[in-house]
Enzyme design. Structure first.
Site, PDB file in Angstrom:
ATOM      1  N   LYS A  47      -0.742  -7.054  -8.207  1.00  0.00           N
ATOM      2  CA  LYS A  47      -2.046  -6.829  -8.851  1.00  0.00           C
ATOM      3  C   LYS A  47      -1.965  -6.984 -10.366  1.00  0.00           C
ATOM      4  O   LYS A  47      -0.965  -6.613 -10.977  1.00  0.00           O
ATOM      5  CB  LYS A  47      -2.544  -5.407  -8.538  1.00  0.00           C
ATOM      6  CG  LYS A  47      -2.900  -5.167  -7.080  1.00  0.00           C
ATOM      7  CD  LYS A  47      -3.420  -3.741  -6.891  1.00  0.00           C
ATOM      8  CE  LYS A  47      -3.628  -3.392  -5.425  1.00  0.00           C
ATOM      9  NZ  LYS A  47      -4.725  -4.113  -4.797  1.00  0.00           N
TER      10      LYS A  47
ATOM     11  N   GLY B  80      -9.649   1.857   1.802  1.00  0.00           N
ATOM     12  CA  GLY B  80      -9.921   3.022   2.649  1.00  0.00           C
ATOM     13  C   GLY B  80      -9.578   2.851   4.114  1.00  0.00           C
ATOM     14  O   GLY B  80      -9.939   3.689   4.938  1.00  0.00           O
TER      15      GLY B  80
END
Length: 292
Positions: A79, A212
């Protein structure tokens, strides 16, 4: 440039139907590969820990990324902060397979995302609606993922984003050609991409689910909602039995429409990560609102 982009889109296409797992050590990367992950995301801390720790979250130390790359044979992603093109240059120099311009890290630029055409390496970007997805693709993203709300173990936002993108795509397919320019204006997205979506009924790149996903059932839910694959962050290594959870989620993505198999793989996994009710988060703690 376009040849390179086609190649990058095809590389992302090869991950379709698979699970990409967040890992923080070579040992975790090996567990992920053994469980059947199609790629790993190399991180210093999983999103749940980034959330708990607070402060500024940045690109991972190149040492960690190199160690994880050396440990596995599957593609390794990492990332960078939104807009931080120098972090992206560093990752490209390290020979990373994919760069995720991620809202999980603290944004470096609140006006501009990275111009991904400047890079040879493929990029994945988050989106919570169709306009956002098409803007990222226009900047050169080879893969889209829902933003969801990373580090919460709560799938509700990923579901919201996937349903939103699907509904907006469906709407475009019903419009006449003369209406598409107005739709492009409304979506704040390039006309040619809007036209492509209207004609084909899908994005021009793969669209994974992320944010999630904590159980095999969550992963299968996202696949049934039309995801091309899933990213699992904190959900695996924050669970009671990471090896078992990782293998179960991979199986759930493969057999997402077979409830008997889903029941089997969901059994005896131990406790999933605790999770957070998103309604309890303050506006400043929401990751999905980062970027535009």
């Amino acid at each position: 440039m376009n040849e390179r982009y086609e190649l990058n889109k095809n590389l992302a296409q090869m991950l379709k139907g698979g699970v990409i797992m967040d890992v923080t050590t070579p040992e975790e990367a090996i567990i992920a590969e053994k469980a059947g992950a199609v790629a790993v995301m190399a991180l210093e801390r999983v999103p749940a820990d980034i959330r708990a720790r607070g402060g500024v979250a940045r690109m991972s130390d190149p040492k960690i990324i190199k160690e994880i790359k050396a440990a596995v044979s599957i593609p390794v992603m990492a990332k960078v902060r939104i807009g931080h093109f120098v972090e992206a240059q560093i990752l490209e120099a390290l020979g990373i397979d994919f760069i995720d311009e991620s809202e999980v890290l603290t944004p470096a630029d609140e006006m501009y995302h990275i111009n991904k055409w400047d890079f040879k390496v493929p990029f994945v970007c988050g989106a919570k609606n169709l306009g956002e997805a098409l803007r990222r693709i226009a900047e050169g993203a080879s893969m889209i993922r829902t933003k969801g709300e990373a580090g919460t173990g709560n799938v509700v936002e990923a579901v919201r984003h996937m349903r939103m993108i699907n509904a907006e795509i469906k709407r475009l397919t019903t419009l006449g050609e003369e209406e598409l320019m107005a739709a492009a204006k409304e979506l704040q997205a390039p006309y040619d991409l809007v036209k492509y979506v209207a004609q084909h009924g899908k994005l021009p790149v793969v669209n994974f689910a992320a944010g999630g996903i904590a159980t095999p059932a969550d992963a299968a839910l996202m696949m049934q909602l039309g995801a091309d694959g899933v990213f699992v962050g904190s959900g695996i290594f924050k669970s009671q039995n990471p090896e078992k959870m990782a293998a179960a989620i991979v199986k759930a993505v493969t057999y997402y429409d077979k409830p008997e198999i889903l029941a089997e793989v969901s059994e005896g996994l131990g406790e999933a990560m605790t999770g957070i009710d998103i309604r309890q988060l303050e506006e400043k703690d929401l990751y999905a609102t980062r970027g535009w």
